[in-house]
Design a protein around this motif. Structure first.
Motif, short mmCIF file in Angstrom:
data_model
loop_
_atom_site.label_atom_id
_atom_site.label_comp_id
_atom_site.label_asym_id
_atom_site.label_seq_id
_atom_site.Cartn_x
_atom_site.Cartn_y
_atom_site.Cartn_z
N ARG A 147 -5.91 14.47 0.90
CA ARG A 147 -5.28 13.20 0.53
C ARG A 147 -5.61 12.11 1.53
O ARG A 147 -5.85 10.96 1.14
CB ARG A 147 -3.76 13.39 0.45
CG ARG A 147 -3.03 12.16 -0.05
CD ARG A 147 -3.32 11.88 -1.51
NE ARG A 147 -2.63 10.69 -1.98
CZ ARG A 147 -3.24 9.54 -2.25
NH1 ARG A 147 -4.55 9.41 -2.11
NH2 ARG A 147 -2.54 8.50 -2.69
N TYR A 187 0.59 5.93 13.22
CA TYR A 187 -0.52 6.67 12.64
C TYR A 187 -0.58 8.09 13.19
O TYR A 187 -0.81 9.05 12.44
CB TYR A 187 -1.84 5.94 12.90
CG TYR A 187 -2.96 6.42 12.00
CD1 TYR A 187 -3.03 6.03 10.67
CD2 TYR A 187 -3.94 7.29 12.47
CE1 TYR A 187 -4.04 6.48 9.83
CE2 TYR A 187 -4.95 7.75 11.64
CZ TYR A 187 -5.00 7.34 10.32
OH TYR A 187 -6.00 7.79 9.48
N VAL A 209 -4.95 2.05 7.34
CA VAL A 209 -5.03 3.09 6.30
C VAL A 209 -3.68 3.12 5.60
O VAL A 209 -2.63 3.27 6.24
CB VAL A 209 -5.34 4.47 6.90
CG1 VAL A 209 -5.30 5.54 5.81
CG2 VAL A 209 -6.71 4.45 7.57
N ALA A 210 -3.72 2.93 4.27
CA ALA A 210 -2.49 2.84 3.48
C ALA A 210 -1.62 1.73 4.08
O ALA A 210 -2.07 0.60 4.19
CB ALA A 210 -1.77 4.17 3.43
N ASP A 211 -0.38 2.05 4.49
CA ASP A 211 0.51 1.00 5.01
C ASP A 211 0.63 1.03 6.53
O ASP A 211 1.58 0.51 7.10
CB ASP A 211 1.91 1.17 4.41
CG ASP A 211 2.62 2.42 4.93
OD1 ASP A 211 1.92 3.36 5.37
OD2 ASP A 211 3.87 2.46 4.90
N THR A 218 3.27 10.00 2.05
CA THR A 218 2.22 10.51 1.17
C THR A 218 1.61 11.79 1.72
O THR A 218 1.40 12.77 0.99
CB THR A 218 1.13 9.45 0.99
OG1 THR A 218 1.70 8.29 0.37
CG2 THR A 218 -0.01 9.97 0.11
N ALA A 254 0.85 -1.19 0.00
CA ALA A 254 0.00 0.00 0.00
C ALA A 254 0.88 1.25 0.00
O ALA A 254 2.08 1.17 0.30
CB ALA A 254 -0.91 -0.02 1.23
N PRO A 255 0.32 2.41 -0.32
CA PRO A 255 1.11 3.64 -0.28
C PRO A 255 1.66 3.90 1.13
O PRO A 255 1.03 3.52 2.12
CB PRO A 255 0.10 4.72 -0.68
CG PRO A 255 -0.98 3.99 -1.40
CD PRO A 255 -1.06 2.64 -0.78
N SER A 285 -10.31 4.59 0.43
CA SER A 285 -9.77 3.44 -0.31
C SER A 285 -8.90 2.57 0.60
O SER A 285 -7.93 1.98 0.12
CB SER A 285 -8.96 3.93 -1.51
OG SER A 285 -7.87 4.75 -1.07
N SER A 286 -9.23 2.51 1.87
CA SER A 286 -8.42 1.71 2.80
C SER A 286 -8.36 0.26 2.33
O SER A 286 -9.33 -0.27 1.77
CB SER A 286 -9.01 1.78 4.21
OG SER A 286 -10.34 1.32 4.22
N LEU A 297 1.91 5.89 4.12
CA LEU A 297 1.03 6.94 4.64
C LEU A 297 1.80 8.20 5.04
O LEU A 297 1.44 9.31 4.62
CB LEU A 297 0.23 6.41 5.84
CG LEU A 297 -0.71 7.42 6.49
CD1 LEU A 297 -1.83 7.78 5.54
CD2 LEU A 297 -1.28 6.85 7.79
N LEU A 353 -7.41 8.36 1.07
CA LEU A 353 -6.83 7.11 1.57
C LEU A 353 -7.80 6.39 2.50
O LEU A 353 -7.86 5.15 2.51
CB LEU A 353 -5.51 7.40 2.29
CG LEU A 353 -4.38 7.89 1.40
CD1 LEU A 353 -3.20 8.35 2.26
CD2 LEU A 353 -3.93 6.79 0.43
#
Length: 382
Positions: A106, A363, A347-349, A96, A90-91, A113-114, A93, A110
């Motif tokens: 942004r 996080y 969320v993301a990575d 990003t 994943a991106p 689209s988790s 976080l 994210l």
């Protein structure tokens, strides 16, 4: 892709309370029956086997071998845990959000689209999320239940003329990684004043079945210290859990008055006050749930408003803020997708939570660019 699995506890979403006396009695009966069967079919046949009759040394050696074998299996299971399936990377976080022209927008994308599967590049890895703690814990700066005094825990630029204070319980301490990052980049002197389960509001709660008077004493000492610091900004937050030791007929009024008392006391220091509402709570233990549902993470997500621990407490804080000139910051849109109201655990990575109520260190730190605009304005940062 596979990832080492952490020890698991209760399944995500399972009730924490027992299912009742009938179930307990039934399980006890089953356990008793299994114990009787293993005694008759395994233990006694081995214990009274002719190979061990009148040969106590042989029996002792055999028993020791079984003990060593069981221990070896246990150590092996601990050192080489089972694996769980993971999905695609994943991106990143933190990177990003740091690079985004509009970090909050942004982050909203994210959240929407988790990932549905545990990312193969989760950082830190799932087994390390619980144990990753910020400097405020590593340095012993988060006061325990018995403490009544404050410690000189200063971070960021210690020589700075602009001081920012973090004040509250562990749900304030969970924001320390973000504030430390901002203090480093903005040149703030960051003073951390947090204590286990000690609410911001001037309300005595119950702890260990007794009035939590150590919290009241600590809060008074912390407020006195803040007055001497003359900070530019005080960031406050606390968990919405906790019951008053002396419940009032109107709980909303009781908590509103308690918040007003503390906010006014903070105002006498000359500081601006920013109150972070409590973060949404996950469903059960999010780390265990993510491990059990690594390819179906949506089973671990929780919707708003179910994720609010006590909605009336949030209302009390807002009401008190309105009468004291306190700025309220609601982090819910940073943890839950605004359009759907779903609060994911990944969320993301990055794992959102480290346990059943606290943000993970990774996080919280990643959210620094999202938190920054509000605090920059209040702290007077150029």
């Amino acid at each position: 892709m596979r990832l080492s699995l952490i020890p698991l506890g209760t399944a995500c979403g399972a009730p924490s309370a027992t299912a009742g006396v009938p179930l307990a009695l039934g399980l006890s009966a089953v356990a008793l029956g299994l114990a009787w069967l293993t005694l008759r079919l395994v233990e006694n046949p081995v214990r009274f086997h002719r190979a061990f009759r009148r040969r106590p040394r042989r029996a002792l050696v055999f028993g020791a071998a079984l003990s060593v074998g069981a221990s070896a299996l246990s150590f092996t299971a601990t050192a080489v845990p089972p694996t769980i399936e993971t999905g695609a990377p994943a991106p990143a976080l933190a990177r990003t959000l740091a690079d985004a022209p509009a970090p909050r927008a942004r982050l909203t994308e994210l959240l929407a689209s988790s990932p549905t599967a545990l990312p193969g590049n989760l950082l830190p890895p799932l087994p390390q999320v619980r144990s990753s703690r910020s400097a405020v814990y590593r340095d012993g700066c988060h006061a325990d239940y018995a403490a009544t005094g404050t410690r000189p825990c200063v971070y960021g630029d210690r020589t700075s003329s602009r001081t920012v204070v973090l004040f509250g319980d562990s749900h304030a301490a969970q924001w320390f990684p973000a504030l430390q990052r901002l203090a480093t980049t903005r040149g703030w002197k960051l003073v951390s004043l947090t204590k286990a389960s000690c609410k911001v509001a001037d309300v005595t709660i119950v702890s260990g079945h007794q009035p939590y008077t150590a919290c009241d004493t600590w809060r008074s000492h912390a407020l006195a210290r803040i007055r001497t610091l003359r900070p530019a900004l005080v960031v406050v937050s606390s968990s919405d859990a906790g019951d008053p030791a002396r419940p009032a007929a109107d709980p909303l009024r009781q908590w509103t008055t308690g918040f007003e008392s503390t906010f006014r006391a903070l105002g006498t220091s000359g500081a601006r006050v920013a109150a972070l509402l409590d973060t949404p709570w996950p469903q059960g233990d999010p780390i265990d749930c993510a491990a059990r549902n690594s390819l179906q993470l949506r089973a671990c997500a929780r919707p708003v408003p179910d994720a609010f621990r006590d909605a009336s407490r949030r209302g009390a804080l807002r009401a008190a803020a309105a009468t004291t000139g306190t700025t309220v910051i609601d982090p819910t849109p940073w943890l839950c997708a605004p359009r759907t109201g779903i609060c994911p655990v990944i969320v993301a990575d990055t794992a959102v939570y480290r346990d059943d109520s606290h943000l993970s260190e990774a996080y919280a730190e990643a959210l620094a660019p999202v938190l920054a605009p509000s605090l920059d304005r209040l702290a007077g940062t150029p």
